[in-house]
Design a protein around this motif. Structure first.
Motif, mmCIF file in Angstrom:
data_model
loop_
_atom_site.group_PDB
_atom_site.id
_atom_site.type_symbol
_atom_site.label_atom_id
_atom_site.label_comp_id
_atom_site.label_asym_id
_atom_site.label_seq_id
_atom_site.Cartn_x
_atom_site.Cartn_y
_atom_site.Cartn_z
ATOM 1 N N MET A 27 59.669 -2.665 6.270
ATOM 2 C CA MET A 27 59.607 -3.428 5.172
ATOM 3 C C MET A 27 59.657 -2.991 3.828
ATOM 4 N N ALA A 28 58.911 -1.755 3.892
ATOM 5 C CA ALA A 28 59.000 -1.207 2.354
ATOM 6 C C ALA A 28 60.245 -0.536 2.056
ATOM 7 N N PHE A 68 62.757 -2.207 -0.894
ATOM 8 C CA PHE A 68 63.120 -1.110 -1.936
ATOM 9 C C PHE A 68 64.770 -1.439 -2.282
ATOM 10 N N LEU A 69 65.311 -1.585 -1.066
ATOM 11 C CA LEU A 69 66.677 -1.393 -1.201
ATOM 12 C C LEU A 69 67.337 -2.660 -1.738
ATOM 13 N N GLY A 126 66.336 -2.962 -5.458
ATOM 14 C CA GLY A 126 67.297 -2.332 -6.332
ATOM 15 C C GLY A 126 68.800 -2.865 -6.159
ATOM 16 N N LEU A 127 69.282 -3.440 -5.316
ATOM 17 C CA LEU A 127 70.656 -3.893 -5.334
ATOM 18 C C LEU A 127 70.596 -5.311 -6.166
ATOM 19 N N ARG A 128 69.451 -6.154 -6.071
ATOM 20 C CA ARG A 128 69.692 -7.614 -6.891
ATOM 21 C C ARG A 128 69.515 -7.063 -8.233
ATOM 22 N N THR A 150 65.912 -8.334 4.775
ATOM 23 C CA THR A 150 64.548 -7.896 4.414
ATOM 24 C C THR A 150 63.541 -9.319 4.874
ATOM 25 N N LEU A 151 64.167 -10.451 4.421
ATOM 26 C CA LEU A 151 63.323 -11.415 4.714
ATOM 27 C C LEU A 151 63.277 -11.945 6.226
ATOM 28 N N PHE A 152 64.313 -11.533 7.073
ATOM 29 C CA PHE A 152 64.221 -11.875 8.645
ATOM 30 C C PHE A 152 63.158 -10.753 9.166
ATOM 31 N N VAL A 153 63.299 -9.752 8.630
ATOM 32 C CA VAL A 153 62.093 -8.785 9.024
ATOM 33 C C VAL A 153 60.757 -9.060 8.817
ATOM 34 N N LEU A 154 60.576 -9.699 7.604
ATOM 35 C CA LEU A 154 59.275 -10.362 7.258
ATOM 36 C C LEU A 154 58.834 -11.323 7.910
#
Length: 242
Positions: free
Chosen positions: A91-92, A96-97, A100-102, A124-128
């Motif tokens: 998640m970290a 971070f990626l 950074g992209l947004r 990222t939200l899917f992993v969360l």
């Protein structure tokens, strides 16, 4: 047994008891921290899903508030899954990626494809969501934490699908038909996602392309099955203190 051996045994036992008390205290602190982060995550998702769409006054405000809240969601989500070290590390890195992209779009406009930016947040939200689901179904999780986690998981499903709809609409503008011009496109897909998830279906936004229809159908199906299966399973699980 000599007095020396007796004294050593007592010292060893005392150290074990002290170590056990320390581990118990650390576990309580970790649980309290995780519960607070889950509460913060829940509040942020509620703000993102329901407050921002009704409070924004311009496209600039909508984009800025969504990016700020998404950043806070990713940070709080990373902290909330700290009990699972591999998932927290994943998640970290992903958060971070994604952040950074947004935020690079605000500094260097037009340097990234919108589909890349939205896809990074989507992953990222899917992993969360996976991490929250694991926490919800853990037998060691307290019942109050399970309930909060279940609500968070439901909101995350809505957010994930909303971002997916926005990515599709960005790539294929004709994938959806709308009965009126939407003033704030970002919040429009959040609205459409939760309307679809709850199977309300007002009809002001219609999926037209095959992929849009498939995603909308799948989300509506999840919205119907979630209360019947996920919540029932959560309630039927044994309590952590039993």
């Amino acid at each position: 047994m000599s007095p020396t051996d007796t004294g050593q045994d007592e010292t060893t036992a005392a150290r074990r008891r002290a170590r056990s008390r320390l581990q118990s205290a650390q576990a309580r602190v970790s649980t309290a921290f995780r519960e607070r982060m889950l509460t913060v995550l829940l509040v942020l998702l509620l703000l993102l899903a329901f407050v921002v769409p009704s409070a924004v006054q311009s496209v600039f405000q909508a984009e800025l508030l969504v990016d700020i809240l998404l950043t806070l969601v990713l940070i709080a989500g990373t902290m909330a899954v700290s009990a699972n070290r591999p998932l927290m590390m994943a998640m970290a890195v992903l958060a971070f990626l994604a952040m950074g992209l947004r935020w690079s779009e605000w500094i260097l406009p037009g340097t990234l494809l919108p589909i890349v930016r939205e896809s990074s947040v989507l992953i990222t939200l899917f992993v969360l969501a996976i991490a929250v689901a694991i926490n919800v179904f853990s037998s060691s999780t307290d019942i109050s934490e399970r309930i909060v986690g279940t609500v968070i998981l439901y909101l995350l499903i809505g957010m994930i699908w909303g971002i997916a709809y926005m990515a599709i609409a960005t790539r294929h503008p004709d994938a959806f038909a709308q009965t009126r011009v939407v003033e704030f496109p970002i919040t429009n897909w959040i609205y459409f996602s939760f309307v679809t998830l709850t199977t309300v279906g007002y009809g002001d936004v219609l999926p037209v392309s095959r992929i849009a229809r498939s995603l909308a159908t799948l989300e509506a199906l999840i919205g119907q099955l979630y209360p019947a299966i996920i919540i029932a399973r959560m309630v039927s699980m044994p309590r952590a203190d039993s």
